[in-house]
Design a protein around this motif. Structure first.
Motif, PDB file in Angstrom:
ATOM      1  N   UNK A   8       0.820  -1.212   0.000  1.00  0.00           N
ATOM      2  CA  UNK A   8       0.000   0.000   0.000  1.00  0.00           C
ATOM      3  C   UNK A   8       0.855   1.263   0.000  1.00  0.00           C
ATOM      4  N   UNK A   9       2.077   1.179   0.510  1.00  0.00           N
ATOM      5  CA  UNK A   9       2.893   2.381   0.681  1.00  0.00           C
ATOM      6  C   UNK A   9       4.128   2.462  -0.216  1.00  0.00           C
ATOM      7  N   UNK A  10       4.542   1.341  -0.814  1.00  0.00           N
ATOM      8  CA  UNK A  10       5.768   1.322  -1.606  1.00  0.00           C
ATOM      9  C   UNK A  10       5.465   1.077  -3.079  1.00  0.00           C
ATOM     10  N   UNK A  11       6.235   1.732  -3.948  1.00  0.00           N
ATOM     11  CA  UNK A  11       6.084   1.426  -5.362  1.00  0.00           C
ATOM     12  C   UNK A  11       6.799   0.109  -5.650  1.00  0.00           C
TER      13      UNK A  11
ATOM     14  N   UNK B 130       9.491  -0.876  -7.366  1.00  0.00           N
ATOM     15  CA  UNK B 130      10.949  -0.984  -7.176  1.00  0.00           C
ATOM     16  C   UNK B 130      11.328  -0.910  -5.697  1.00  0.00           C
ATOM     17  N   UNK B 131      10.629  -0.085  -4.919  1.00  0.00           N
ATOM     18  CA  UNK B 131      10.886  -0.020  -3.475  1.00  0.00           C
ATOM     19  C   UNK B 131      10.502  -1.331  -2.799  1.00  0.00           C
ATOM     20  N   UNK B 132       9.422  -1.922  -3.268  1.00  0.00           N
ATOM     21  CA  UNK B 132       8.974  -3.200  -2.722  1.00  0.00           C
ATOM     22  C   UNK B 132      10.009  -4.293  -2.981  1.00  0.00           C
ATOM     23  N   UNK B 133      10.572  -4.308  -4.181  1.00  0.00           N
ATOM     24  CA  UNK B 133      11.618  -5.280  -4.513  1.00  0.00           C
ATOM     25  C   UNK B 133      12.798  -5.111  -3.558  1.00  0.00           C
ATOM     26  N   UNK B 134      13.215  -3.885  -3.345  1.00  0.00           N
ATOM     27  CA  UNK B 134      14.344  -3.618  -2.443  1.00  0.00           C
ATOM     28  C   UNK B 134      14.035  -4.097  -1.021  1.00  0.00           C
ATOM     29  N   UNK B 135      12.826  -3.827  -0.556  1.00  0.00           N
ATOM     30  CA  UNK B 135      12.405  -4.261   0.781  1.00  0.00           C
ATOM     31  C   UNK B 135      12.407  -5.789   0.878  1.00  0.00           C
ATOM     32  N   UNK B 136      11.882  -6.465  -0.127  1.00  0.00           N
ATOM     33  CA  UNK B 136      11.850  -7.928  -0.112  1.00  0.00           C
ATOM     34  C   UNK B 136      13.255  -8.522  -0.158  1.00  0.00           C
ATOM     35  N   UNK B 137      14.147  -7.890  -0.926  1.00  0.00           N
ATOM     36  CA  UNK B 137      15.548  -8.332  -0.923  1.00  0.00           C
ATOM     37  C   UNK B 137      16.108  -8.270   0.495  1.00  0.00           C
ATOM     38  N   UNK B 138      15.820  -7.170   1.190  1.00  0.00           N
ATOM     39  CA  UNK B 138      16.381  -7.004   2.535  1.00  0.00           C
ATOM     40  C   UNK B 138      15.833  -8.032   3.519  1.00  0.00           C
ATOM     41  N   UNK B 139      14.528  -8.279   3.507  1.00  0.00           N
ATOM     42  CA  UNK B 139      13.986  -9.220   4.491  1.00  0.00           C
ATOM     43  C   UNK B 139      14.319 -10.675   4.150  1.00  0.00           C
ATOM     44  N   UNK B 140      14.667 -10.929   2.887  1.00  0.00           N
ATOM     45  CA  UNK B 140      15.096 -12.274   2.487  1.00  0.00           C
ATOM     46  C   UNK B 140      16.619 -12.404   2.500  1.00  0.00           C
TER      47      UNK B 140
ATOM     48  N   UNK C 279      -6.671 -12.144  -3.839  1.00  0.00           N
ATOM     49  CA  UNK C 279      -7.887 -11.379  -3.589  1.00  0.00           C
ATOM     50  C   UNK C 279      -7.639 -10.259  -2.589  1.00  0.00           C
ATOM     51  N   UNK C 280      -6.595 -10.374  -1.792  1.00  0.00           N
ATOM     52  CA  UNK C 280      -6.221  -9.318  -0.870  1.00  0.00           C
ATOM     53  C   UNK C 280      -5.626  -8.183  -1.681  1.00  0.00           C
ATOM     54  N   UNK C 281      -6.020  -6.967  -1.363  1.00  0.00           N
ATOM     55  CA  UNK C 281      -5.489  -5.813  -2.076  1.00  0.00           C
ATOM     56  C   UNK C 281      -3.965  -5.798  -1.959  1.00  0.00           C
ATOM     57  N   UNK C 282      -3.267  -5.826  -3.072  1.00  0.00           N
ATOM     58  CA  UNK C 282      -1.813  -5.785  -3.090  1.00  0.00           C
ATOM     59  C   UNK C 282      -1.141  -7.118  -3.318  1.00  0.00           C
ATOM     60  N   UNK C 283      -1.902  -8.218  -3.289  1.00  0.00           N
ATOM     61  CA  UNK C 283      -1.261  -9.532  -3.437  1.00  0.00           C
ATOM     62  C   UNK C 283      -0.641  -9.719  -4.818  1.00  0.00           C
ATOM     63  N   UNK C 284      -1.290  -9.232  -5.867  1.00  0.00           N
ATOM     64  CA  UNK C 284      -0.709  -9.352  -7.217  1.00  0.00           C
ATOM     65  C   UNK C 284       0.564  -8.504  -7.344  1.00  0.00           C
ATOM     66  N   UNK C 285       0.531  -7.309  -6.789  1.00  0.00           N
ATOM     67  CA  UNK C 285       1.705  -6.442  -6.810  1.00  0.00           C
ATOM     68  C   UNK C 285       2.851  -7.093  -6.030  1.00  0.00           C
ATOM     69  N   UNK C 286       2.538  -7.702  -4.905  1.00  0.00           N
ATOM     70  CA  UNK C 286       3.552  -8.377  -4.091  1.00  0.00           C
ATOM     71  C   UNK C 286       4.177  -9.537  -4.847  1.00  0.00           C
TER      72      UNK C 286
END
Length: 169
Positions: A82-85, A87-97, A131-138
């Protein structure tokens, strides 16, 4: 679970959460709260409420101490859509993984730590939340992520290899 579903953050809840965070040396200037209805939203200084209509199983919430819960890293990763575009989401996922954590804003170093989750765990969680808002983007962001990076520099290098060229500056 029902207690979480009908609750709204009280001043004492927020103070207890801040106290817990302070004991762990975590900045608690702003606390993000997940609520289940607009009526449960509280506008308090330092409290940012996010409203969701979806429920998740009890494993998605971790009880820190009585009546103080945090969301599991997988649910947090989904809420971040909901808050990250992208490319920012990719960076965040890289960090938590990855097996490192960035320092606070006044630190320039990173520290080693075990990965908080894996690409496979995130993929399974996001797929179950279809079906959850954002799941496809994730799921789209996750397609660019590789786990196991050991530093921000390694993440930057792998990002250059996996992401569209317009994202890499």
């Amino acid at each position: 679970m029902e207690k979480i579903r009908v609750s709204a953050p009280s001043t004492s809840d927020l103070e207890a959460a801040r106290a817990w965070l302070n004991r762990k040396n975590v900045d608690s200037e702003r606390i993000h709260v997940l609520t289940f209805s607009n009526n449960a939203k509280r506008h308090r200084k330092g409290c940012i409420c996010h409203c969701t209509r979806y429920t998740f199983d009890a494993e998605s919430y971790l009880e820190l101490e009585p009546n103080v819960y945090i969301v599991d890293i997988k649910l947090c990763a989904l809420e971040a859509t909901a808050d990250l575009n992208l490319s920012e989401l990719v960076e965040y996922y890289f960090e938590i993984c990855g097996s490192y954590a960035l320092g606070t804003s006044d630190e320039t170093q990173y520290r080693k730590r075990p990965a908080l989750t894996s690409v496979e765990e995130l993929r399974a969680f996001f797929s179950e939340a279809s079906g959850y808002r954002g799941s496809n983007k994730a799921l789209k962001a996750l397609s660019y992520v590789r786990e196991g990076c050991r530093s921000p520099l390694e993440t930057a290098f792998v990002t250059m290899l996996t992401c569209p060229s317009q994202w890499v500056a």
